[in-house]
Design a protein around this motif. Structure first.
Motif, PDB file in Angstrom:
ATOM      1  N   GLN A 173       0.616   5.670   0.069  1.00  0.00           N
ATOM      2  CA  GLN A 173      -0.367   6.957   0.413  1.00  0.00           C
ATOM      3  C   GLN A 173       0.262   7.970  -0.459  1.00  0.00           C
ATOM      4  O   GLN A 173       1.176   8.479  -0.460  1.00  0.00           O
ATOM      5  CB  GLN A 173      -0.279   7.175   1.754  1.00  0.00           C
ATOM      6  CG  GLN A 173      -0.991   8.482   2.201  1.00  0.00           C
ATOM      7  CD  GLN A 173      -0.963   8.535   3.818  1.00  0.00           C
ATOM      8  OE1 GLN A 173      -1.252   7.757   4.382  1.00  0.00           O
ATOM      9  NE2 GLN A 173      -0.779   9.872   3.918  1.00  0.00           N
ATOM     10  N   ARG A 202       0.796  -1.125   0.017  1.00  0.00           N
ATOM     11  CA  ARG A 202      -0.075  -0.052   0.018  1.00  0.00           C
ATOM     12  C   ARG A 202       0.811   1.231  -0.005  1.00  0.00           C
ATOM     13  O   ARG A 202       1.753   1.333   0.692  1.00  0.00           O
ATOM     14  CB  ARG A 202      -1.043   0.202   1.256  1.00  0.00           C
ATOM     15  CG  ARG A 202      -2.139  -0.953   1.054  1.00  0.00           C
ATOM     16  CD  ARG A 202      -3.046  -0.647   2.190  1.00  0.00           C
ATOM     17  NE  ARG A 202      -4.053  -1.486   2.032  1.00  0.00           N
ATOM     18  CZ  ARG A 202      -5.324  -1.496   2.915  1.00  0.00           C
ATOM     19  NH1 ARG A 202      -5.252  -0.760   3.586  1.00  0.00           N
ATOM     20  NH2 ARG A 202      -6.116  -2.361   2.527  1.00  0.00           N
ATOM     21  N   ASN A 261      -3.263   0.624  -3.363  1.00  0.00           N
ATOM     22  CA  ASN A 261      -3.009  -0.807  -3.022  1.00  0.00           C
ATOM     23  C   ASN A 261      -2.688  -1.714  -4.131  1.00  0.00           C
ATOM     24  O   ASN A 261      -3.594  -2.056  -4.958  1.00  0.00           O
ATOM     25  CB  ASN A 261      -4.484  -1.502  -2.173  1.00  0.00           C
ATOM     26  CG  ASN A 261      -3.897  -2.740  -1.470  1.00  0.00           C
ATOM     27  OD1 ASN A 261      -2.734  -3.206  -1.345  1.00  0.00           O
ATOM     28  ND2 ASN A 261      -4.827  -3.699  -1.292  1.00  0.00           N
ATOM     29  N   SER A 265      -8.112   3.955  -3.476  1.00  0.00           N
ATOM     30  CA  SER A 265      -9.367   4.353  -2.665  1.00  0.00           C
ATOM     31  C   SER A 265      -8.772   5.345  -1.514  1.00  0.00           C
ATOM     32  O   SER A 265      -7.771   5.451  -1.036  1.00  0.00           O
ATOM     33  CB  SER A 265      -9.680   3.178  -1.811  1.00  0.00           C
ATOM     34  OG  SER A 265     -10.724   3.347  -1.065  1.00  0.00           O
ATOM     35  N   GLY A 283      -5.168   6.095  -1.184  1.00  0.00           N
ATOM     36  CA  GLY A 283      -4.246   4.993  -1.027  1.00  0.00           C
ATOM     37  C   GLY A 283      -4.180   4.216  -2.439  1.00  0.00           C
ATOM     38  O   GLY A 283      -5.317   4.086  -3.219  1.00  0.00           O
ATOM     39  N   ARG A 327     -10.791   5.251   1.368  1.00  0.00           N
ATOM     40  CA  ARG A 327     -11.436   4.523   2.345  1.00  0.00           C
ATOM     41  C   ARG A 327     -10.510   4.289   3.347  1.00  0.00           C
ATOM     42  O   ARG A 327     -10.831   4.182   4.613  1.00  0.00           O
ATOM     43  CB  ARG A 327     -12.120   3.357   1.937  1.00  0.00           C
ATOM     44  CG  ARG A 327     -13.553   3.754   1.083  1.00  0.00           C
ATOM     45  CD  ARG A 327     -14.299   2.444   0.938  1.00  0.00           C
ATOM     46  NE  ARG A 327     -13.555   1.407   0.267  1.00  0.00           N
ATOM     47  CZ  ARG A 327     -13.278   1.094  -0.816  1.00  0.00           C
ATOM     48  NH1 ARG A 327     -14.643   1.297  -1.541  1.00  0.00           N
ATOM     49  NH2 ARG A 327     -12.646   0.010  -1.427  1.00  0.00           N
ATOM     50  N   TRP A 328      -9.351   3.965   2.972  1.00  0.00           N
ATOM     51  CA  TRP A 328      -8.441   3.442   4.092  1.00  0.00           C
ATOM     52  C   TRP A 328      -7.649   4.384   5.024  1.00  0.00           C
ATOM     53  O   TRP A 328      -6.886   4.051   5.933  1.00  0.00           O
ATOM     54  CB  TRP A 328      -7.145   2.441   3.311  1.00  0.00           C
ATOM     55  CG  TRP A 328      -7.547   1.417   2.155  1.00  0.00           C
ATOM     56  CD1 TRP A 328      -8.806   0.491   2.418  1.00  0.00           C
ATOM     57  CD2 TRP A 328      -7.064   1.338   1.040  1.00  0.00           C
ATOM     58  NE1 TRP A 328      -8.756  -0.039   1.273  1.00  0.00           N
ATOM     59  CE2 TRP A 328      -7.781   0.408   0.426  1.00  0.00           C
ATOM     60  CE3 TRP A 328      -6.149   2.109   0.434  1.00  0.00           C
ATOM     61  CZ2 TRP A 328      -7.611   0.153  -0.837  1.00  0.00           C
ATOM     62  CZ3 TRP A 328      -5.922   1.523  -0.943  1.00  0.00           C
ATOM     63  CH2 TRP A 328      -6.570   0.674  -1.679  1.00  0.00           C
ATOM     64  N   GLU A 382       3.455   2.128   3.335  1.00  0.00           N
ATOM     65  CA  GLU A 382       2.624   1.821   4.427  1.00  0.00           C
ATOM     66  C   GLU A 382       3.073   2.174   5.663  1.00  0.00           C
ATOM     67  O   GLU A 382       2.565   2.145   6.775  1.00  0.00           O
ATOM     68  CB  GLU A 382       1.934   0.306   4.242  1.00  0.00           C
ATOM     69  CG  GLU A 382       2.874  -0.569   4.186  1.00  0.00           C
ATOM     70  CD  GLU A 382       2.723  -2.067   3.638  1.00  0.00           C
ATOM     71  OE1 GLU A 382       3.111  -3.128   4.008  1.00  0.00           O
ATOM     72  OE2 GLU A 382       1.455  -2.081   3.075  1.00  0.00           O
TER      73      GLU A 382
END
Length: 164
Positions: A4, A2, A135, A122, A133, A124-125, A21
């Protein structure tokens, strides 16, 4: 894996970090302000250019090009028939096609190859509002290429939204 992406409005001259991550800076996206066409360089943490992203000259539809080492790696453009969701096609120079679909402006979309998920993008994370993010699902996938695809697709969608 992942990553960011600190999601400022992409523009010429903007620079932003992409963290892993664990919060370590992995890639820097460097917007080049003094170029005739929209250009970004994706660099590693040591400043080496890994990927160059630029708008293609003379294209009927908005098209972005991803290059590695001065060689074209992929072209990205919106699919012609995509009514409800954003759909983009990534054409790699070896003939492979990746499909990008979802809600790009909301940062909720996926990159697939032949129906197999390669990466999810997404918000959402993350608890940060101005970040999303990436992934990378497959171990053998190229994270820098998939992140560059996400950067290109978001820029194309933003430009299209600005024109509406």
């Amino acid at each position: 894996m992942r990553f960011q992406v600190h999601d400022r409005i992409f523009g010429i001259g903007d620079d932003y970090w992409i963290d892993d991550e664990h919060g370590r800076h992995v890639y820097l996206v460097d917007g080049k302000a003094l170029r005739l066409r929209e250009t970004f360089e994706m660099k590693d943490a040591d400043g080496r250019v890994l990927i160059t992203i630029h708008k293609k000259w003379f294209a009927l539809r908005d098209t972005m090009v991803i290059e590695r080492g001065g060689e074209e790696l992929a072209t990205i453009r919106r699919k012609r028939l995509s009514l409800l969701r954003n759909h983009y096609r990534v054409e790699l120079v070896d003939g492979t096609e990746l499909d990008v679909s979802g809600s790009v402006l909301d940062r909720e979309f996926a990159v697939e190859y032949d129906g197999e998920l390669l990466a999810e993008i997404s918000r959402r994370w993350l608890s940060l509002r101005d970040a999303y993010g990436v992934n990378v699902v497959r171990e053998d996938a190229d994270p820098s290429l998939l992140i560059a695809v996400a950067v290109c697709v978001i820029r194309l969608a933003e430009r299209e939204h600005e024109d509406d």
